[in-house]
Write an enzyme that holds these catalytic residues in place. Structure first.
Site, PDB file in Angstrom:
ATOM      1  N   ASP A  49       4.131 -13.089   4.408  1.00 32.76           N
ATOM      2  CA  ASP A  49       5.484 -13.719   4.404  1.00 32.76           C
ATOM      3  C   ASP A  49       5.880 -14.260   5.776  1.00 32.76           C
ATOM      4  O   ASP A  49       6.871 -14.861   5.620  1.00 32.76           O
ATOM      5  CB  ASP A  49       6.400 -12.920   3.678  1.00 32.76           C
ATOM      6  CG  ASP A  49       6.200 -12.814   2.230  1.00 32.76           C
ATOM      7  OD1 ASP A  49       5.632 -13.581   1.697  1.00 32.76           O
ATOM      8  OD2 ASP A  49       6.270 -11.638   1.754  1.00 32.76           O
ATOM      9  N   HIS A  95       3.460  -3.445   5.917  1.00 34.82           N
ATOM     10  CA  HIS A  95       3.139  -3.674   4.628  1.00 34.82           C
ATOM     11  C   HIS A  95       2.491  -2.418   4.043  1.00 34.82           C
ATOM     12  O   HIS A  95       1.892  -1.411   4.747  1.00 34.82           O
ATOM     13  CB  HIS A  95       1.660  -4.761   4.754  1.00 34.82           C
ATOM     14  CG  HIS A  95       1.173  -5.099   3.284  1.00 34.82           C
ATOM     15  ND1 HIS A  95       0.492  -4.386   2.438  1.00 34.82           N
ATOM     16  CD2 HIS A  95       1.358  -6.128   2.429  1.00 34.82           C
ATOM     17  CE1 HIS A  95       0.141  -4.887   1.405  1.00 34.82           C
ATOM     18  NE2 HIS A  95       0.862  -6.189   1.485  1.00 34.82           N
TER      19      HIS A  95
END
Ligand code: CMC
Length: 434
Positions: free
Chosen positions: A370, A313
């Site tokens: 996700d 991320h």
């Protein structure tokens, strides 16, 4: 731009060739500082270069707080864990768009708005008919959300009944999302029902068919509704990410909110952003087909020809707090609904190996939101090409809130510059002489 004079805490000096320039240092309520370089070019003749804008902002925002080093996320000051454990998606959506948690009366009224505005104009149904069966639901969704501007009044950030206007958009996008899925299956659409909640209505519109009625009130489907409500909370906002920035970029040109949200949907579609949830499932299915050879995929990722979807991320350099909560939900779902999903086992194995591997440890690559949400959606029966649509439903209140905040701050049009690397002036050659 909102007045920044109240948050100036010092000055930064920069020397460029023979010029010395000074710039205000701004400080946020979290103590983090930024240099206001709006006058950099005027003072020095140079511009700032920042690949991917990863070190840049043009935004003062009070909506979501992210501490990526320590894995902390708050919406308008409230810890994501508290909202996840105690609030409903309706309350969080209200919190986003209005800036405060609703009272009981306010949340009831917001629910009434969500119900009242759930239908879409019958004329819009013709548009669905024009898409091929193979159309990706994200393509349909983006086009249909832009089309809403032709049917419904323009939205302004200072509307006195903004809660209702926001609820109207949130409710209609949910209906369009379910219709997009029905279209991709060639099934008749199912209309929203006033007696069902926001999430119940979505599940019912997705799964009810003329030959097989869907019992949303069954024990199993009530668990599904509760789980979905929680995942949507996890998606509700996340600072100035790619899709939120797309919403704001388009909004900064004073395009209408429907167009801005549609831009956000297109940005979210990308596999490095919200499209990663679809890519995670596709990757796990490929691993399964390959005999669950997880190590092969890990080694491939290290060659950089391939990225492990659902890992890494831009901000979180520790465990994504949303991923941790999503993992809890997945555990709850598998226990309560006795789901035996082989992809879950592969995912757990992959996570275990990644977290113990030096390549990923050195780069601080952890599972992101996700990674587990895709598996949860799959377990809820939501097809793979609808996964990013689910992300849209969750993120919409955040987009609306960020857009409203930006418009209220008296923004300038977003207009980045460039460092030109093309050829110098070239003499034009007539077509017949080339
Ligand atoms: N698999 C393997 N290597 C990776 C991955 C990954 N998923 N992500 C980053 N790296 C490596 C990358 O190759 C680079 O290595 P090196 O330093 O040797 O060149 C290093 O880690 C840093 O990569 P980066 O691209 O500079 O990192 P970033 O912070 O700019 O990228 C990211 C963030 C999310 C785009 C990236 O981690 C990625 O592509 N992840 C996979 C896609 C994904 O899951 N996206 C969903 C993000 S969460 C939902 C959302 O908010 O959008």
């Amino acid at each position: 731009m909102k007045d920044t004079s109240q948050i100036i805490v010092g000055k930064a000096k920069l020397e460029v060739a023979d010029k010395t320039a000074e710039f205000p240092i701004l400080q946020g309520t979290d103590g983090k500082m930024g240099i206001d370089i709006a006058n950099l070019r005027a003072q020095t003749g140079v511009i700032a270069f920042d690949n991917g804008f990863n070190n840049t902002t043009s935004t003062l925002s009070g909506i979501s707080f992210i501490d990526g080093e320590n894995g902390i996320l708050r919406y308008r000051g409230y810890a994501i864990e508290d909202l996840f454990n105690y609030a409903s998606f309706r309350e969080v959506a209200y919190l986003m768009v209005s800036g405060k948690l609703p009272t009981l009366r306010e949340v009831k009224q917001f629910s009434v708005y969500l119900t009242e505005h759930s239908m879409i104009d019958e004329d819009m149904h013709h548009f669905f008919a024009g898409f091929p069966r193979t159309a990706h639901p994200m393509a349909i969704l983006a086009a249909m959300v832009t089309s809403l501007s032709s049917f419904y009044p323009e939205i302004t950030h200072d509307d006195s009944n903004f809660d209702e206007i926001a609820a109207r958009l949130i409710s209609k996008v949910r209906t369009i999302a379910a219709y997009s899925y029905k279209k991709s299956r060639g099934y008749p659409v199912v209309y929203p029902q006033a007696k069902l909640s926001y999430v119940e209505n979505f599940l019912n519109m997705m799964f009810d068919t003329p030959n097989s009625p869907y019992d949303i009130k069954s024990e199993e489907h009530q668990i599904h509704a509760k789980i979905l409500d929680k995942i949507l909370i996890l998606h509700a906002d996340h600072g100035q990410n790619c899709s939120t920035t797309a919403v704001k970029l388009v909004g900064s040109a004073r395009a209408n909110l429907y167009a801005a949200v549609s831009a956000g949907i297109c940005a979210l579609w990308g596999p490095l952003h919200g499209g990663a949830n679809q890519a995670v499932i596709e990757m796990l299915e490929n691993i399964k087909k390959d005999g669950a050879n997880v190590n092969k995929y890990i080694e491939d990722a290290k060659t950089k020809n391939f990225r492990l979807m659902g890992f890494g991320h831009a901000l979180y350099k520790s465990y994504d707090p949303r991923a941790a909560l999503a993992k809890e939900l997945l555990d709850e779902l598998t226990q309560k609904c006795k789901i035996n999903e082989p992809l879950f086992e592969i995912a757990q194995d992959l996570e275990r190996r990644v977290l113990a591997d030096d390549y990923f440890i050195e780069r601080k690559l952890y599972p992101n939101i996700d990674f587990y949400t895709g598996i949860i959606y799959k377990a809820l029966g939501i097809p793979t090409n609808m996964l990013t649509v689910m992300f849209v439903l969750g993120r919409l209140p955040g987009w609306i809130a960020q857009w409203r905040e930006l418009m209220g701050n008296g923004i300038k049009i977003f207009r980045p510059r460039q460092i030109y690397t093309g050829p110098g002036a070239i003499e034009y050659v007539q077509l017949e002489d080339r």
